[in-house]
Design a protein around this motif. Sequence first.
Motif, PDB file in Angstrom:
ATOM      1  N   LEU A  22       0.821  -1.206   0.000  1.00 40.41           N
ATOM      2  CA  LEU A  22       0.000   0.000   0.000  1.00 40.41           C
ATOM      3  C   LEU A  22       0.858   1.260   0.000  1.00 40.41           C
ATOM      4  O   LEU A  22       0.676   2.158  -0.823  1.00 40.41           O
ATOM      5  CB  LEU A  22      -0.909  -0.009   1.234  1.00 40.41           C
ATOM      6  CG  LEU A  22      -1.711   1.255   1.521  1.00 40.41           C
ATOM      7  CD1 LEU A  22      -2.635   1.588   0.366  1.00 40.41           C
ATOM      8  CD2 LEU A  22      -2.513   1.081   2.807  1.00 40.41           C
ATOM      9  N   ILE A 102      -7.940   4.729 -10.061  1.00 43.03           N
ATOM     10  CA  ILE A 102      -7.793   5.027  -8.633  1.00 43.03           C
ATOM     11  C   ILE A 102      -7.911   6.526  -8.411  1.00 43.03           C
ATOM     12  O   ILE A 102      -8.558   6.986  -7.467  1.00 43.03           O
ATOM     13  CB  ILE A 102      -6.449   4.486  -8.102  1.00 43.03           C
ATOM     14  CG1 ILE A 102      -6.384   2.978  -8.304  1.00 43.03           C
ATOM     15  CG2 ILE A 102      -6.273   4.843  -6.630  1.00 43.03           C
ATOM     16  CD1 ILE A 102      -5.110   2.328  -7.833  1.00 43.03           C
ATOM     17  N   GLN A 105     -11.478   7.619  -8.254  1.00 46.11           N
ATOM     18  CA  GLN A 105     -12.137   7.371  -6.980  1.00 46.11           C
ATOM     19  C   GLN A 105     -11.699   8.358  -5.915  1.00 46.11           C
ATOM     20  O   GLN A 105     -12.505   8.821  -5.115  1.00 46.11           O
ATOM     21  CB  GLN A 105     -11.827   5.959  -6.519  1.00 46.11           C
ATOM     22  CG  GLN A 105     -12.534   4.919  -7.350  1.00 46.11           C
ATOM     23  CD  GLN A 105     -12.205   3.545  -6.860  1.00 46.11           C
ATOM     24  OE1 GLN A 105     -11.389   2.847  -7.444  1.00 46.11           O
ATOM     25  NE2 GLN A 105     -12.807   3.166  -5.733  1.00 46.11           N
ATOM     26  N   LEU A 106     -10.408   8.632  -5.906  1.00 48.86           N
ATOM     27  CA  LEU A 106      -9.898   9.612  -4.951  1.00 48.86           C
ATOM     28  C   LEU A 106     -10.577  10.953  -5.180  1.00 48.86           C
ATOM     29  O   LEU A 106     -11.002  11.637  -4.256  1.00 48.86           O
ATOM     30  CB  LEU A 106      -8.388   9.781  -5.123  1.00 48.86           C
ATOM     31  CG  LEU A 106      -7.495   8.858  -4.304  1.00 48.86           C
ATOM     32  CD1 LEU A 106      -6.040   9.128  -4.650  1.00 48.86           C
ATOM     33  CD2 LEU A 106      -7.716   9.079  -2.809  1.00 48.86           C
ATOM     34  N   TRP A 109     -14.049  10.958  -3.925  1.00 49.01           N
ATOM     35  CA  TRP A 109     -14.032  11.089  -2.466  1.00 49.01           C
ATOM     36  C   TRP A 109     -13.815  12.554  -2.090  1.00 49.01           C
ATOM     37  O   TRP A 109     -14.524  13.107  -1.255  1.00 49.01           O
ATOM     38  CB  TRP A 109     -12.928  10.219  -1.861  1.00 49.01           C
ATOM     39  CG  TRP A 109     -12.939  10.177  -0.360  1.00 49.01           C
ATOM     40  CD1 TRP A 109     -13.509   9.221   0.430  1.00 49.01           C
ATOM     41  CD2 TRP A 109     -12.375  11.148   0.531  1.00 49.01           C
ATOM     42  NE1 TRP A 109     -13.337   9.544   1.752  1.00 49.01           N
ATOM     43  CE2 TRP A 109     -12.639  10.717   1.852  1.00 49.01           C
ATOM     44  CE3 TRP A 109     -11.669  12.331   0.362  1.00 49.01           C
ATOM     45  CZ2 TRP A 109     -12.224  11.430   2.975  1.00 49.01           C
ATOM     46  CZ3 TRP A 109     -11.260  13.049   1.473  1.00 49.01           C
ATOM     47  CH2 TRP A 109     -11.538  12.598   2.770  1.00 49.01           C
ATOM     48  N   LYS A 112     -16.895  14.775  -2.836  1.00 49.32           N
ATOM     49  CA  LYS A 112     -17.970  14.497  -1.884  1.00 49.32           C
ATOM     50  C   LYS A 112     -17.680  15.098  -0.516  1.00 49.32           C
ATOM     51  O   LYS A 112     -18.520  15.749   0.091  1.00 49.32           O
ATOM     52  CB  LYS A 112     -18.125  12.982  -1.779  1.00 49.32           C
ATOM     53  CG  LYS A 112     -19.178  12.520  -0.831  1.00 49.32           C
ATOM     54  CD  LYS A 112     -19.375  11.024  -0.975  1.00 49.32           C
ATOM     55  CE  LYS A 112     -20.192  10.457   0.184  1.00 49.32           C
ATOM     56  NZ  LYS A 112     -20.161   8.990   0.185  1.00 49.32           N
TER      57      LYS A 112
ATOM     58  N   GLU B  98     -14.667   5.010   3.733  1.00 48.08           N
ATOM     59  CA  GLU B  98     -14.801   5.029   2.270  1.00 48.08           C
ATOM     60  C   GLU B  98     -13.457   4.991   1.555  1.00 48.08           C
ATOM     61  O   GLU B  98     -13.386   4.788   0.350  1.00 48.08           O
ATOM     62  CB  GLU B  98     -15.561   6.281   1.830  1.00 48.08           C
ATOM     63  CG  GLU B  98     -17.011   6.256   2.272  1.00 48.08           C
ATOM     64  CD  GLU B  98     -17.716   7.558   1.918  1.00 48.08           C
ATOM     65  OE1 GLU B  98     -17.426   8.105   0.841  1.00 48.08           O
ATOM     66  OE2 GLU B  98     -18.548   8.018   2.733  1.00 48.08           O
ATOM     67  N   PHE B  99     -12.418   5.232   2.301  1.00 52.58           N
ATOM     68  CA  PHE B  99     -11.089   5.151   1.702  1.00 52.58           C
ATOM     69  C   PHE B  99     -10.619   3.702   1.524  1.00 52.58           C
ATOM     70  O   PHE B  99      -9.781   3.411   0.683  1.00 52.58           O
ATOM     71  CB  PHE B  99     -10.059   5.853   2.591  1.00 52.58           C
ATOM     72  CG  PHE B  99      -9.753   7.253   2.184  1.00 52.58           C
ATOM     73  CD1 PHE B  99      -9.329   7.544   0.891  1.00 52.58           C
ATOM     74  CD2 PHE B  99      -9.864   8.285   3.092  1.00 52.58           C
ATOM     75  CE1 PHE B  99      -9.040   8.850   0.528  1.00 52.58           C
ATOM     76  CE2 PHE B  99      -9.579   9.597   2.733  1.00 52.58           C
ATOM     77  CZ  PHE B  99      -9.168   9.870   1.444  1.00 52.58           C
ATOM     78  N   PRO B 101     -11.676   0.837   0.234  1.00 56.22           N
ATOM     79  CA  PRO B 101     -11.584   0.184  -1.080  1.00 56.22           C
ATOM     80  C   PRO B 101     -10.496   0.790  -1.961  1.00 56.22           C
ATOM     81  O   PRO B 101      -9.854   0.084  -2.743  1.00 56.22           O
ATOM     82  CB  PRO B 101     -12.978   0.406  -1.682  1.00 56.22           C
ATOM     83  CG  PRO B 101     -13.673   1.380  -0.808  1.00 56.22           C
ATOM     84  CD  PRO B 101     -13.026   1.326   0.523  1.00 56.22           C
ATOM     85  N   ILE B 102     -10.269   2.097  -1.820  1.00 56.96           N
ATOM     86  CA  ILE B 102      -9.217   2.726  -2.600  1.00 56.96           C
ATOM     87  C   ILE B 102      -7.857   2.177  -2.154  1.00 56.96           C
ATOM     88  O   ILE B 102      -6.989   1.889  -2.987  1.00 56.96           O
ATOM     89  CB  ILE B 102      -9.279   4.267  -2.441  1.00 56.96           C
ATOM     90  CG1 ILE B 102     -10.639   4.778  -2.915  1.00 56.96           C
ATOM     91  CG2 ILE B 102      -8.144   4.925  -3.209  1.00 56.96           C
ATOM     92  CD1 ILE B 102     -10.812   6.279  -2.821  1.00 56.96           C
ATOM     93  N   PHE B 103      -7.717   2.020  -0.864  1.00 58.28           N
ATOM     94  CA  PHE B 103      -6.464   1.460  -0.360  1.00 58.28           C
ATOM     95  C   PHE B 103      -6.215   0.075  -0.933  1.00 58.28           C
ATOM     96  O   PHE B 103      -5.087  -0.288  -1.248  1.00 58.28           O
ATOM     97  CB  PHE B 103      -6.491   1.368   1.173  1.00 58.28           C
ATOM     98  CG  PHE B 103      -6.431   2.701   1.863  1.00 58.28           C
ATOM     99  CD1 PHE B 103      -6.224   3.879   1.141  1.00 58.28           C
ATOM    100  CD2 PHE B 103      -6.573   2.784   3.237  1.00 58.28           C
ATOM    101  CE1 PHE B 103      -6.174   5.113   1.793  1.00 58.28           C
ATOM    102  CE2 PHE B 103      -6.522   4.014   3.889  1.00 58.28           C
ATOM    103  CZ  PHE B 103      -6.325   5.173   3.165  1.00 58.28           C
ATOM    104  N   GLN B 105      -7.087  -1.062  -3.806  1.00 58.42           N
ATOM    105  CA  GLN B 105      -6.623  -0.959  -5.180  1.00 58.42           C
ATOM    106  C   GLN B 105      -5.179  -0.484  -5.259  1.00 58.42           C
ATOM    107  O   GLN B 105      -4.396  -0.966  -6.066  1.00 58.42           O
ATOM    108  CB  GLN B 105      -7.509   0.008  -5.947  1.00 58.42           C
ATOM    109  CG  GLN B 105      -8.863  -0.581  -6.224  1.00 58.42           C
ATOM    110  CD  GLN B 105      -9.696   0.423  -6.984  1.00 58.42           C
ATOM    111  OE1 GLN B 105     -10.557   1.074  -6.414  1.00 58.42           O
ATOM    112  NE2 GLN B 105      -9.413   0.552  -8.263  1.00 58.42           N
TER     113      GLN B 105
END
Lengths: 121, 121
Positions: A22, A102, A105-106, A109, A112, B98-99, B101-103, B105
């Motif tokens: 990660l 990715i 999605q970030l 986030w 939002k 919510e982070f 799932p991003i993690f 990936q």
Amino acid sequence: MTARKENSTYTLNEKFITDCDLTYAANKIGGRWKIVILDKLGNRKLRFSELKKEFPYISERMLTLQLRALEQDELVKRTVYAAVPPRVEYELTPIALEFLPIFCQLSAWGKKNKALKENRS
Amino acid sequence: MTARKENSTYTLNEKFITDCDLTYAANKIGGRWKIVILDKLGNRKLRFSELKKEFPYISERMLTLQLRALEQDELVKRTVYAAVPPRVEYELTPIALEFLPIFCQLSAWGKKNKALKENRS
DNA sequence: GTCATTACTTACAAATTTGTTTGTACCATA
DNA sequence: TATGGTACAAACAAATTTGTAAGTAATGAC
């Protein structure tokens, strides 16, 4: 990014952190500029000067350093055209392209949660 | 994170960068420790000392600073139990969840690309 | 009364990252 | 011959991040 380090706690921590998949990934896009550069380069090739225009206050030095680092990590490909005024183009490599979803999605986030905060103030 | 800034290019760049949803989000998890802390906290509450154990060489100061910053950003919730030896628990807030799932990936990207590099050397 | 435990805080110092300024190499064109 | 544009490099300086060492408060055990 600069160069010399030692065997300090700083370095031990760094090793510990890049051992993890990660944070290994996170480090590739860390720092102030890398992620925006990759994002800008998302769908097209850009020249040095075009990239510079995207970021009003970035210094040439910073841009160069970041591009070099990204090149080193094989996230961008640099192509030099032996033209009369120098011409260099930057584009994403296949592995960098895999970051784009990715980033989406970030970004979602961010959108939002920024909105959430604004509604409360 | 420290405090005082001005109207320098550094600050202008920072503003420019946190205007963007993508980098706004990236900044929330930037730095050396935040992303790993959030990841560790992913599925469970942890006490200060338990978190500390997860990272062999982190200093208490760093851990405190990061946790404070995450709390500020409403990514972790801090609960103090008025017990005899102090007891403090940390857990993720809904927006931090919510982070995760991003993690995942990012982690998958890291794993894949670390392997790629190793196979070539 | 002394010590140990937990979750910190404070003052200080080292390391890294980011920015400023100046300069270079290369031709082409006026 | 002087000038201009592109893509940088080098030396230096400022800002931020990270780490070190020591100390604090509360309380119960010895």
